[in-house]
Design an enzyme around this catalytic site. Structure first.
Site, PDB file in Angstrom:
ATOM      1  N   LYS A  38      -9.462 -29.191 -34.800  1.00  0.00           N
ATOM      2  CA  LYS A  38     -10.439 -28.298 -35.450  1.00  0.00           C
ATOM      3  C   LYS A  38      -9.775 -27.499 -36.567  1.00  0.00           C
ATOM      4  O   LYS A  38      -8.543 -27.353 -36.586  1.00  0.00           O
ATOM      5  CB  LYS A  38     -11.046 -27.356 -34.407  1.00  0.00           C
ATOM      6  CG  LYS A  38     -10.039 -26.374 -33.808  1.00  0.00           C
ATOM      7  CD  LYS A  38     -10.618 -25.637 -32.614  1.00  0.00           C
ATOM      8  CE  LYS A  38      -9.600 -24.653 -32.052  1.00  0.00           C
ATOM      9  NZ  LYS A  38      -9.994 -24.158 -30.728  1.00  0.00           N
ATOM     10  N   ARG A 136     -17.853 -17.438 -23.172  1.00  0.00           N
ATOM     11  CA  ARG A 136     -18.105 -17.834 -24.564  1.00  0.00           C
ATOM     12  C   ARG A 136     -19.249 -18.855 -24.588  1.00  0.00           C
ATOM     13  O   ARG A 136     -20.346 -18.521 -24.988  1.00  0.00           O
ATOM     14  CB  ARG A 136     -16.812 -18.388 -25.189  1.00  0.00           C
ATOM     15  CG  ARG A 136     -16.903 -18.634 -26.678  1.00  0.00           C
ATOM     16  CD  ARG A 136     -15.558 -18.877 -27.330  1.00  0.00           C
ATOM     17  NE  ARG A 136     -14.877 -20.094 -26.893  1.00  0.00           N
ATOM     18  CZ  ARG A 136     -13.697 -20.510 -27.374  1.00  0.00           C
ATOM     19  NH1 ARG A 136     -13.063 -19.773 -28.277  1.00  0.00           N
ATOM     20  NH2 ARG A 136     -13.142 -21.614 -26.944  1.00  0.00           N
ATOM     21  N   TYR A 273       2.010  -2.982 -56.466  1.00  0.00           N
ATOM     22  CA  TYR A 273       0.877  -2.075 -56.289  1.00  0.00           C
ATOM     23  C   TYR A 273       1.210  -0.996 -55.264  1.00  0.00           C
ATOM     24  O   TYR A 273       1.846  -1.261 -54.238  1.00  0.00           O
ATOM     25  CB  TYR A 273      -0.332  -2.847 -55.749  1.00  0.00           C
ATOM     26  CG  TYR A 273      -0.930  -3.845 -56.702  1.00  0.00           C
ATOM     27  CD1 TYR A 273      -1.503  -3.460 -57.904  1.00  0.00           C
ATOM     28  CD2 TYR A 273      -0.955  -5.199 -56.358  1.00  0.00           C
ATOM     29  CE1 TYR A 273      -2.084  -4.389 -58.755  1.00  0.00           C
ATOM     30  CE2 TYR A 273      -1.536  -6.134 -57.199  1.00  0.00           C
ATOM     31  CZ  TYR A 273      -2.099  -5.715 -58.400  1.00  0.00           C
ATOM     32  OH  TYR A 273      -2.671  -6.639 -59.227  1.00  0.00           O
TER      33      TYR A 273
HETATM   34  C1  LIG Z   1      -8.982 -24.410 -29.816  1.00  0.00           C
HETATM   35  C2  LIG Z   1      -9.232 -24.918 -28.473  1.00  0.00           C
HETATM   36  C3  LIG Z   1      -8.224 -25.619 -27.782  1.00  0.00           C
HETATM   37  C4  LIG Z   1      -6.807 -25.755 -28.303  1.00  0.00           C
HETATM   38  O1  LIG Z   1      -6.141 -24.528 -28.171  1.00  0.00           O
HETATM   39  P1  LIG Z   1      -4.538 -24.416 -28.341  1.00  0.00           P
HETATM   40  O2  LIG Z   1      -4.207 -23.097 -27.808  1.00  0.00           O
HETATM   41  O3  LIG Z   1      -4.257 -24.556 -29.805  1.00  0.00           O
HETATM   42  O4  LIG Z   1      -3.945 -25.530 -27.582  1.00  0.00           O
HETATM   43  C5  LIG Z   1      -8.557 -26.172 -26.568  1.00  0.00           C
HETATM   44  N1  LIG Z   1      -9.787 -26.043 -26.051  1.00  0.00           N
HETATM   45  C6  LIG Z   1     -10.778 -25.369 -26.677  1.00  0.00           C
HETATM   46  C7  LIG Z   1     -12.119 -25.263 -26.039  1.00  0.00           C
HETATM   47  C8  LIG Z   1     -10.525 -24.771 -27.899  1.00  0.00           C
HETATM   48  O5  LIG Z   1     -11.500 -24.086 -28.500  1.00  0.00           O
END
Ligand SMILES: *Cc1c(COP(=O)(O)O)cnc(C)c1O
Length: 384
Positions: A38, A136, A273
């Site tokens: 993702k 969630r 700045y």
């Molecule tokens: C993002 C996510 C993961 C991966 O998380 P990491 O900590 O990067 O391994 C796994 N499961 C879900 C549901 C996620 O949203």
């Protein structure tokens, strides 16, 4: 995109993913890997990471949205893809057209998806999401409220093919007593749901619950799949957090910028700045072409974050600007325009890590990595 040079760029060692996958596999045994790609694989390149993962046998990918799933499909990834988050009803047709698996974010949502599939005269592939404590998405199944009836109903929907079931850990990174008890309870609740399904004669399908810290701290759950993101990229969220295992991961991302100018300033002259850095002695300053619009958070201004120039650690001084920042190079000989500055990676005997940037910006590596801006070219690291 330029091929080899820009004001600021990253290099990604996709070959090292194979090593990181081996390390993950040591922790989880026979559990298979669903590669989480993702958010453009947290800025590492979703398609490139997916292809590197495919090479070492990964056949399942997780994304946050339908557009991310389509991006994989358009780039030749034909494996199973699970959308971990919400897909709006107006995009349900993509799930059918592109054979994408949707998570059931709620019971109501499952009903909508089922009705849509019926209307379309087909079935849609899904995974049942169980909320064992993250609050969630998913059907709530916690100590306070167990909606087993909704989970059963989802599996029985005529136009959904529920091929798997999953849950998510909010505190698997914390080995403290309370957090560990919470995570163990989640595992228990998840197993209970799967058992309840079996008792009803329903096969729960592919079971998965471990994110990266779930793998590091609870590796032996014997789930069907685990869901690492960070770990195959070779990092954790925060290196200061103690973990139960001793893995040996290789961070796949390095981050570089160029020196654009070097000059001496005198005592009393200020830099950048806000004039938060005022020289107390003659100081040699390098202007470096990376700023907060590249993802170097403004929070790292003037707080001693070090970068490497000529293999030596040099602190950023003054406020980070949008496209540039200034570095104290008084101690380094012969620094000149065009020299390479390392924000993350190795140079000479030293290494600077994404972790240092995250700590100084009160964040975690997940965020710092995914904040590296789209305008920063991602170059494939070649054998050196
Ligand atoms: C993002 C996510 C993961 C991966 O998380 P990491 O900590 O990067 O391994 C796994 N499961 C879900 C549901 C996620 O949203």
């Amino acid at each position: 995109m330029l091929e080899s040079y820009s004001r600021c760029w990253t290099e990604i060692d996709y070959a090292a993913i194979a090593h990181n996958v081996e390390e993950i596999q040591k922790l989880v045994g026979d559990t298979k890997i669903m590669g989480i790609v993702k958010a453009n694989a947290y800025g590492h390149g979703d398609v490139e990471c997916a292809k590197a993962l495919q090479k070492v046998g990964v056949d399942f990918f997780g994304v946050s949205s339908v557009d991310e799933a389509l991006h994989l499909r358009q780039n030749g990834i034909h494996d199973s893809i699970l959308i971990l988050g919400y897909t709006p009803p107006e995009h349900f047709h993509y799930l059918i057209e592109e054979n994408i698996i949707q998570s059931l974010v709620s019971y109501d949502y499952a009903q909508k998806l089922d009705a849509y599939a019926k209307e379309a005269g087909t079935k849609i592939r899904c995974h049942c999401k169980v909320d064992t404590g993250m609050c969630r998405t998913g059907v709530i199944y916690q100590v306070q409220e167990k909606n087993m009836d909704q989970i059963l109903a989802e599996y029985r929907m005529e136009h959904l093919i529920v091929e798997g079931i999953f849950s998510h850990f909010p505190v698997s990174d914390d080995l403290g007593q309370e957090s560990a008890a919470f995570t163990k309870k989640q595992i228990e609740l998840f197993e209970e749901v799967c058992d309840n399904l079996r008792k009803e004669g329903i096969n729960p399908g592919i079971r998965h619950i471990q994110n990266s810290y779930g793998i590091l701290n609870y590796g032996d759950l014997k789930m069907d799949y685990c869901r690492p993101g960070l770990l195959y990229m070779g990092v954790t969220s925060d290196d200061a957090i103690p973990i139960a295992s001793k893995p040996d991961f290789i961070p796949i991302l390095s981050w570089y910028a160029n020196v654009s100018l070097v000059k001496w300033i005198q005592k009393g002259q200020s830099v950048s700045y806000g004039r938060h850095f005022i020289a107390t002695k003659p100081t040699k300053v390098a202007t470096v072409s990376v700023g907060y619009a590249d993802g170097l958070h403004r929070l790292v201004s003037n707080c001693g974050l070090e970068v490497l120039i000529h293999g030596q650690k040099c602190p950023i001084i003054g406020n980070v600007c949008m496209d540039q920042c200034m570095v104290d190079v008084t101690q380094v000989d012969d620094v000149k325009e065009g020299d390479v500055v390392v924000l993350v990676g190795r140079q000479g005997d030293h290494r600077v890590t994404i972790d240092e940037i995250s700590r100084k910006s009160h964040s975690i590596n997940n965020e710092t990595l995914s904040d590296i801006a789209g305008r920063v070219p991602r170059l494939r690291r070649r054998e050196k």
